[in-house]
Design a protein around this motif. Structure first.
Motif, PDB file in Angstrom:
ATOM      1  N   CYS A   6       0.837  -1.210   0.000  1.00 19.65           N
ATOM      2  CA  CYS A   6       0.000   0.000   0.000  1.00 19.65           C
ATOM      3  C   CYS A   6       0.868   1.255   0.000  1.00 19.65           C
ATOM      4  CB  CYS A   6      -0.908   0.009   1.222  1.00 19.65           C
ATOM      5  SG  CYS A   6      -2.316  -1.119   1.126  1.00 19.65           S
ATOM      6  N   LEU A   7       1.883   1.274   0.841  1.00 23.08           N
ATOM      7  CA  LEU A   7       2.779   2.425   0.896  1.00 23.08           C
ATOM      8  C   LEU A   7       3.528   2.583  -0.422  1.00 23.08           C
ATOM      9  CD1 LEU A   7       4.231   2.061   4.499  1.00 23.08           C
ATOM     10  CD2 LEU A   7       2.553   3.733   3.716  1.00 23.08           C
ATOM     11  N   GLN A   8       3.914   1.456  -1.026  1.00 20.96           N
ATOM     12  CA  GLN A   8       4.630   1.525  -2.293  1.00 20.96           C
ATOM     13  C   GLN A   8       3.727   2.058  -3.404  1.00 20.96           C
ATOM     14  OE1 GLN A   8       8.002   1.007  -2.479  1.00 20.96           O
ATOM     15  NE2 GLN A   8       7.648   2.033  -4.437  1.00 20.96           N
ATOM     16  N   LEU A   9       2.428   1.754  -3.327  1.00 17.22           N
ATOM     17  CA  LEU A   9       1.490   2.310  -4.307  1.00 17.22           C
ATOM     18  C   LEU A   9       1.458   3.830  -4.193  1.00 17.22           C
ATOM     19  CD1 LEU A   9      -1.971   0.915  -5.309  1.00 17.22           C
ATOM     20  CD2 LEU A   9      -1.709   3.344  -4.835  1.00 17.22           C
ATOM     21  N   LEU A  10       1.455   4.341  -2.963  1.00 16.64           N
ATOM     22  CA  LEU A  10       1.494   5.791  -2.769  1.00 16.64           C
ATOM     23  C   LEU A  10       2.767   6.385  -3.354  1.00 16.64           C
ATOM     24  CD1 LEU A  10       0.139   6.138   0.889  1.00 16.64           C
ATOM     25  CD2 LEU A  10      -1.030   6.813  -1.219  1.00 16.64           C
ATOM     26  N   ARG A  11       3.872   5.700  -3.167  1.00 16.86           N
ATOM     27  CA  ARG A  11       5.151   6.173  -3.713  1.00 16.86           C
ATOM     28  C   ARG A  11       5.139   6.132  -5.240  1.00 16.86           C
ATOM     29  NH1 ARG A  11       9.412   9.361  -4.484  1.00 16.86           N
ATOM     30  NH2 ARG A  11      11.248   8.236  -5.232  1.00 16.86           N
ATOM     31  N   THR A  12       4.528   5.102  -5.820  1.00 13.31           N
ATOM     32  CA  THR A  12       4.468   4.972  -7.269  1.00 13.31           C
ATOM     33  C   THR A  12       3.602   6.070  -7.889  1.00 13.31           C
ATOM     34  OG1 THR A  12       4.784   2.584  -7.112  1.00 13.31           O
ATOM     35  CG2 THR A  12       3.869   3.422  -9.176  1.00 13.31           C
ATOM     36  N   VAL A  13       2.451   6.317  -7.289  1.00 15.74           N
ATOM     37  CA  VAL A  13       1.602   7.423  -7.759  1.00 15.74           C
ATOM     38  C   VAL A  13       2.325   8.744  -7.535  1.00 15.74           C
ATOM     39  CG1 VAL A  13      -0.578   8.624  -7.431  1.00 15.74           C
ATOM     40  CG2 VAL A  13      -0.524   6.130  -7.357  1.00 15.74           C
ATOM     41  N   LYS A  14       2.963   8.852  -6.386  1.00 12.24           N
ATOM     42  CA  LYS A  14       3.818   9.967  -5.960  1.00 12.24           C
ATOM     43  C   LYS A  14       3.049  11.224  -5.598  1.00 12.24           C
ATOM     44  CE  LYS A  14       8.220  12.219  -6.825  1.00 12.24           C
ATOM     45  NZ  LYS A  14       9.366  12.382  -7.749  1.00 12.24           N
ATOM     46  N   ASP A  15       2.230  11.741  -6.514  1.00  7.24           N
ATOM     47  CA  ASP A  15       1.478  12.967  -6.231  1.00  7.24           C
ATOM     48  C   ASP A  15       0.201  12.601  -5.474  1.00  7.24           C
ATOM     49  OD1 ASP A  15       3.342  14.537  -7.649  1.00  7.24           O
ATOM     50  OD2 ASP A  15       2.361  14.033  -9.534  1.00  7.24           O
ATOM     51  N   ALA A  16       0.210  12.803  -4.165  1.00 11.89           N
ATOM     52  CA  ALA A  16      -0.903  12.391  -3.313  1.00 11.89           C
ATOM     53  C   ALA A  16      -1.535  13.596  -2.630  1.00 11.89           C
ATOM     54  CB  ALA A  16      -0.415  11.393  -2.262  1.00 11.89           C
ATOM     55  N   GLU A  40       8.336   0.443   6.153  1.00 13.10           N
ATOM     56  CA  GLU A  40       6.928   0.710   6.462  1.00 13.10           C
ATOM     57  C   GLU A  40       6.741   2.111   7.041  1.00 13.10           C
ATOM     58  OE1 GLU A  40       4.809  -2.306   8.575  1.00 13.10           O
ATOM     59  OE2 GLU A  40       4.895  -3.682   6.880  1.00 13.10           O
ATOM     60  N   ALA A  41       7.380   3.078   6.436  1.00 13.88           N
ATOM     61  CA  ALA A  41       7.213   4.484   6.799  1.00 13.88           C
ATOM     62  C   ALA A  41       7.198   5.316   5.523  1.00 13.88           C
ATOM     63  CB  ALA A  41       8.326   4.953   7.728  1.00 13.88           C
ATOM     64  N   LEU A  42       6.446   6.403   5.545  1.00  7.33           N
ATOM     65  CA  LEU A  42       6.309   7.300   4.400  1.00  7.33           C
ATOM     66  C   LEU A  42       6.954   8.634   4.735  1.00  7.33           C
ATOM     67  CD1 LEU A  42       3.136   7.855   2.282  1.00  7.33           C
ATOM     68  CD2 LEU A  42       4.236   9.825   3.333  1.00  7.33           C
ATOM     69  N   TYR A  43       7.792   9.149   3.822  1.00 10.31           N
ATOM     70  CA  TYR A  43       8.552  10.374   4.053  1.00 10.31           C
ATOM     71  C   TYR A  43       8.186  11.431   3.020  1.00 10.31           C
ATOM     72  CZ  TYR A  43      11.465   7.326   6.931  1.00 10.31           C
ATOM     73  OH  TYR A  43      11.914   6.430   7.887  1.00 10.31           O
ATOM     74  N   PHE A  44       8.121  12.679   3.477  1.00 11.07           N
ATOM     75  CA  PHE A  44       7.825  13.800   2.588  1.00 11.07           C
ATOM     76  C   PHE A  44       8.429  15.064   3.194  1.00 11.07           C
ATOM     77  CE2 PHE A  44       4.471  13.438   5.680  1.00 11.07           C
ATOM     78  CZ  PHE A  44       4.083  14.734   5.987  1.00 11.07           C
ATOM     79  N   CYS A  45       8.341  16.157   2.472  1.00 11.37           N
ATOM     80  CA  CYS A  45       8.899  17.403   2.998  1.00 11.37           C
ATOM     81  C   CYS A  45       8.066  18.581   2.518  1.00 11.37           C
ATOM     82  CB  CYS A  45      10.361  17.580   2.573  1.00 11.37           C
ATOM     83  SG  CYS A  45      10.609  17.734   0.794  1.00 11.37           S
ATOM     84  N   ALA A  62      -1.977  13.787   9.931  1.00 10.20           N
ATOM     85  CA  ALA A  62      -2.290  14.005   8.520  1.00 10.20           C
ATOM     86  C   ALA A  62      -2.974  12.773   7.948  1.00 10.20           C
ATOM     87  CB  ALA A  62      -1.029  14.312   7.716  1.00 10.20           C
ATOM     88  N   ALA A  63      -3.734  12.998   6.878  1.00  8.79           N
ATOM     89  CA  ALA A  63      -4.341  11.919   6.113  1.00  8.79           C
ATOM     90  C   ALA A  63      -3.874  12.051   4.675  1.00  8.79           C
ATOM     91  CB  ALA A  63      -5.861  11.983   6.198  1.00  8.79           C
ATOM     92  N   VAL A  64      -3.532  10.921   4.064  1.00 10.58           N
ATOM     93  CA  VAL A  64      -2.967  10.903   2.716  1.00 10.58           C
ATOM     94  C   VAL A  64      -3.783   9.946   1.858  1.00 10.58           C
ATOM     95  CG1 VAL A  64      -0.870  10.528   1.362  1.00 10.58           C
ATOM     96  CG2 VAL A  64      -0.685  11.170   3.781  1.00 10.58           C
ATOM     97  N   PHE A 115       9.497  15.249   7.068  1.00 10.37           N
ATOM     98  CA  PHE A 115       8.497  14.649   7.954  1.00 10.37           C
ATOM     99  C   PHE A 115       8.305  13.190   7.577  1.00 10.37           C
ATOM    100  CE2 PHE A 115       7.473  19.136   7.816  1.00 10.37           C
ATOM    101  CZ  PHE A 115       7.130  19.448   9.124  1.00 10.37           C
ATOM    102  N   CYS A 116       7.746  12.416   8.499  1.00  9.77           N
ATOM    103  CA  CYS A 116       7.387  11.038   8.158  1.00  9.77           C
ATOM    104  C   CYS A 116       6.146  10.611   8.923  1.00  9.77           C
ATOM    105  CB  CYS A 116       8.538  10.072   8.412  1.00  9.77           C
ATOM    106  SG  CYS A 116       8.738   9.551  10.116  1.00  9.77           S
ATOM    107  N   ILE A 117       5.484   9.606   8.380  1.00  2.00           N
ATOM    108  CA  ILE A 117       4.388   8.912   9.058  1.00  2.00           C
ATOM    109  C   ILE A 117       4.845   7.470   9.193  1.00  2.00           C
ATOM    110  CG2 ILE A 117       1.963   8.229   8.993  1.00  2.00           C
ATOM    111  CD1 ILE A 117       1.426  10.641   7.186  1.00  2.00           C
ATOM    112  N   ARG A 118       5.095   7.034  10.412  1.00  4.10           N
ATOM    113  CA  ARG A 118       5.595   5.685  10.634  1.00  4.10           C
ATOM    114  C   ARG A 118       4.625   4.840  11.466  1.00  4.10           C
ATOM    115  NH1 ARG A 118      10.726   5.812  11.600  1.00  4.10           N
ATOM    116  NH2 ARG A 118      11.262   8.017  11.774  1.00  4.10           N
TER     117      ARG A 118
END
Length: 206
Positions: A6-16, A40-45, A62-64, A115-118
């Motif tokens: 699921c997290l990798q799908l978010l990374r593949t789409v990228k623009d969330a 199993e963590a998502l990173y952004f800035c 946050a919700a993504v 930032f990250c959501i872990r």
């Protein structure tokens, strides 16, 4: 499907789409790049001068969500952590996302905060299949979500819920049973039940 996928799908789409709440309690949403996914963590800035940054720090949550071309959606919600070692993380993000050099060239990149959501709850929803498919996961210390509807022992077996279900995912039984992996969460079963035996999951009282 797994939490990692699921997290990798978010990374593949990228623009969330990232949602937060402002100081007045109003929801705010904007499109942000998912910069890294690992362990199993998502990173952004985002830049320190942006309201988004202020909302992340003050609200801490946050919700993504994002959808790919196959109509598969992932939703992630959880607490947001502002990372230490800011320059190291920003350098890592730029290494993984070289296009960022054209947006923040040179030393200007350090106006960004990482930032990250872990820890959080994940939902996978595949609208490209018939019947639809849905699954829930959690990362970190978060408990899995319990959403949708269930049929209680008050069920009289009339079958109205099964006849009305758009995805035909309610099976005969005592009581009737909803196949959660195919449920739309539309609530039509509950509206059709003459004895109100259909309740939201997690809403039962002793």
């Amino acid at each position: 499907m797994t939490a990692k996928a699921c997290l990798q799908l978010l990374r593949t789409v990228k623009d969330a789409a990232f949602a937060t709440v402002d100081g007045a309690g109003r929801p705010q949403v904007r499109v942000i790049d998912v910069m890294l996914v690992e362990d199993e963590a998502l990173y952004f800035c985002t830049a320190r001068g942006k309201e988004f940054c202020e909302q992340l720090i003050s609200g801490g949550y946050a919700a993504v969500t994002a959808m790919n071309k196959a109509f598969q959606t992932v939703r992630l919600s959880g607490p947001v952590e502002k990372l230490d070692e800011q320059k190291r993380w920003i350098d890592r993000i730029f290494e993984a996302n070289p296009v960022m050099n054209g947006v923040y060239p040179g030393e200007s990149r350090y106006i960004l905060e990482p930032f990250c959501i872990r820890s959080g709850q994940l939902e996978f929803f595949d609208l490209g299949k018939s019947p639809i498919e849905r699954a829930y996961f959690s990362i970190g210390t978060a408990a899995p979500a319990e959403k949708g509807y269930e049929i209680t022992d008050a069920c009289v077996g009339c079958g109205r819920c099964a006849k009305q279900c758009p995805q035909q995912c309610i099976d005969v039984g005592k009581p009737y049973k909803i196949r959660q992996s195919h449920c739309l969460h539309c609530g039509l079963c509950g509206e059709s039940c003459p004895v109100r035996a259909v309740v939201r999951r997690g809403a039962r009282t002793c």
